[in-house]
Design a protein around this motif. Sequence first.
Motif, short mmCIF file in Angstrom:
data_model
loop_
_atom_site.label_atom_id
_atom_site.label_comp_id
_atom_site.label_asym_id
_atom_site.label_seq_id
_atom_site.Cartn_x
_atom_site.Cartn_y
_atom_site.Cartn_z
N ASP A 173 0.83 -1.21 0.00
CA ASP A 173 0.00 0.00 0.00
C ASP A 173 0.86 1.26 0.00
O ASP A 173 0.51 2.26 -0.63
CB ASP A 173 -0.94 0.01 1.20
N GLU A 174 1.98 1.20 0.69
CA GLU A 174 2.88 2.36 0.72
C GLU A 174 3.54 2.57 -0.64
O GLU A 174 3.71 3.71 -1.09
CB GLU A 174 3.94 2.15 1.80
N LEU A 175 3.92 1.46 -1.30
CA LEU A 175 4.50 1.56 -2.63
C LEU A 175 3.52 2.20 -3.61
O LEU A 175 3.88 3.09 -4.38
CB LEU A 175 4.88 0.16 -3.13
N VAL A 176 2.25 1.77 -3.54
CA VAL A 176 1.22 2.33 -4.41
C VAL A 176 1.00 3.81 -4.10
O VAL A 176 0.94 4.65 -5.01
CB VAL A 176 -0.10 1.55 -4.28
N HIS A 177 0.92 4.16 -2.82
CA HIS A 177 0.70 5.55 -2.42
C HIS A 177 1.87 6.43 -2.85
O HIS A 177 1.68 7.58 -3.27
CB HIS A 177 0.50 5.65 -0.92
N GLN A 178 3.07 5.87 -2.78
CA GLN A 178 4.27 6.63 -3.10
C GLN A 178 4.37 6.94 -4.59
O GLN A 178 4.76 8.04 -4.99
CB GLN A 178 5.51 5.85 -2.65
N HIS A 179 4.01 5.95 -5.44
CA HIS A 179 4.23 6.11 -6.87
C HIS A 179 2.96 6.32 -7.69
O HIS A 179 3.03 6.83 -8.80
CB HIS A 179 4.97 4.88 -7.42
N CYS A 180 1.83 5.87 -7.15
CA CYS A 180 0.64 5.81 -8.00
C CYS A 180 -0.62 6.04 -7.18
O CYS A 180 -1.38 5.10 -6.92
CB CYS A 180 0.60 4.44 -8.68
N PRO A 181 -0.89 7.27 -6.76
CA PRO A 181 -2.04 7.52 -5.90
C PRO A 181 -3.39 7.33 -6.59
O PRO A 181 -4.40 7.13 -5.92
CB PRO A 181 -1.85 8.98 -5.47
N ALA A 182 -3.44 7.41 -7.93
CA ALA A 182 -4.73 7.27 -8.63
C ALA A 182 -4.56 6.43 -9.88
O ALA A 182 -3.55 6.53 -10.59
CB ALA A 182 -5.28 8.64 -9.01
N LEU A 183 -5.55 5.54 -10.15
CA LEU A 183 -5.52 4.71 -11.34
C LEU A 183 -6.10 5.46 -12.53
O LEU A 183 -7.13 6.11 -12.42
CB LEU A 183 -6.34 3.44 -11.13
N THR A 184 -5.44 5.35 -13.67
CA THR A 184 -5.96 5.92 -14.90
C THR A 184 -5.83 4.90 -16.02
O THR A 184 -4.91 4.07 -16.00
CB THR A 184 -5.18 7.19 -15.30
N PRO A 185 -6.72 4.90 -17.00
CA PRO A 185 -6.60 3.97 -18.13
C PRO A 185 -5.27 4.16 -18.85
O PRO A 185 -4.76 5.28 -18.96
CB PRO A 185 -7.78 4.33 -19.03
N ILE A 186 -4.72 3.06 -19.35
CA ILE A 186 -3.39 3.10 -19.99
C ILE A 186 -3.52 2.73 -21.45
O ILE A 186 -4.00 1.64 -21.78
CB ILE A 186 -2.44 2.09 -19.31
N PRO A 187 -3.11 3.60 -22.37
CA PRO A 187 -3.06 3.19 -23.78
C PRO A 187 -1.95 2.18 -23.98
O PRO A 187 -0.96 2.16 -23.24
CB PRO A 187 -2.76 4.49 -24.52
N SER A 188 -2.09 1.31 -24.98
CA SER A 188 -1.11 0.24 -25.16
C SER A 188 0.25 0.78 -25.57
O SER A 188 1.27 0.16 -25.29
CB SER A 188 -1.60 -0.76 -26.20
N THR A 189 0.30 1.89 -26.27
CA THR A 189 1.57 2.48 -26.66
C THR A 189 1.75 3.76 -25.88
O THR A 189 1.12 4.75 -26.16
CB THR A 189 1.59 2.78 -28.17
N SER A 190 2.61 3.71 -24.85
CA SER A 190 2.64 4.87 -23.97
C SER A 190 4.01 5.16 -23.38
O SER A 190 4.47 6.28 -23.45
CB SER A 190 1.62 4.69 -22.85
#
Length: 274
Positions: A193-210
């Motif tokens: 949970d700390e790793l996610v909070h540190q690097h990625c606080p919110a989920l967003t859709p990901i395009p395949s080429t990014s």
Amino acid sequence: MIIDESIGLAIRSHRLSQHWSQAQLARKVALSQKQLSRIEQSQVLEISRDLLITIAQALREPVLSGEVNQWLYKCGYRPYVAPQLELPDEYVQWIVRFNPFPAILLDIGWYLRFWNQTIERLFQIPFGSLKGLDQNLAVLLYAHDSPLAGWWSPELLAHMLNRLLVEWQPYVTEPWVSSLKSALSERIGIPWDELVHQHCPALTPIPSTSEILSVSADHGIRKLRFRSNQVPIPNRPDLMIIHYYPLDDYTERWCWKTITNAENIEKETPHDTQ
């Protein structure tokens, strides 16, 4: 509803190719010979997801080819997805064909299953040198003692963890997800949970080429810049190919030069025949 006739025929065909009797296969999957006979003749009204997977695992080939997922789809079940399932030999050749540009074969658990010569030269990690959790891309990205620690920008770290979480979302109830998260947390040294909070606080859709991957080359004098593209493999939702294509002429020339040098080194190195 009677199960699809093609499933019973496929099970019978795979069993015969192994030269097994019905009784032999039935013992391997904890069924009676009569029960297996009814499945092969599509005389059952329903068959569980777990039993279909168990039969496929016993026969092995339906798991390698992904045919088991065709059976599951026909019965209305979700696909069979787990880290580190076996790989057919031809998958290795698929990755080699991407030379001189970098390419890796990644599974749903983010284990690096194979990578080509250019990745070896780019990351200076020979194939086979990473074992266990060190073979996991999440460890290479987020562990402070990984061979690639310090290579990644904060933006890329956030983007990659977001991609991982998006890819795992459909499987959050699978036991392998929770056990792998625990193992990765312990190896990386940060609670999940700390790793996610540190690097990625919110989920967003990901395009395949990014992702844009920038790494140092030629003793850190120049940066190589690649954009990644994700290639799914038919019937194997547990696997994906990620290949990187150059974003500038310098990066493309580096790739071609890398492969040329690697081939020359192999030709010049005498093989020990003893």
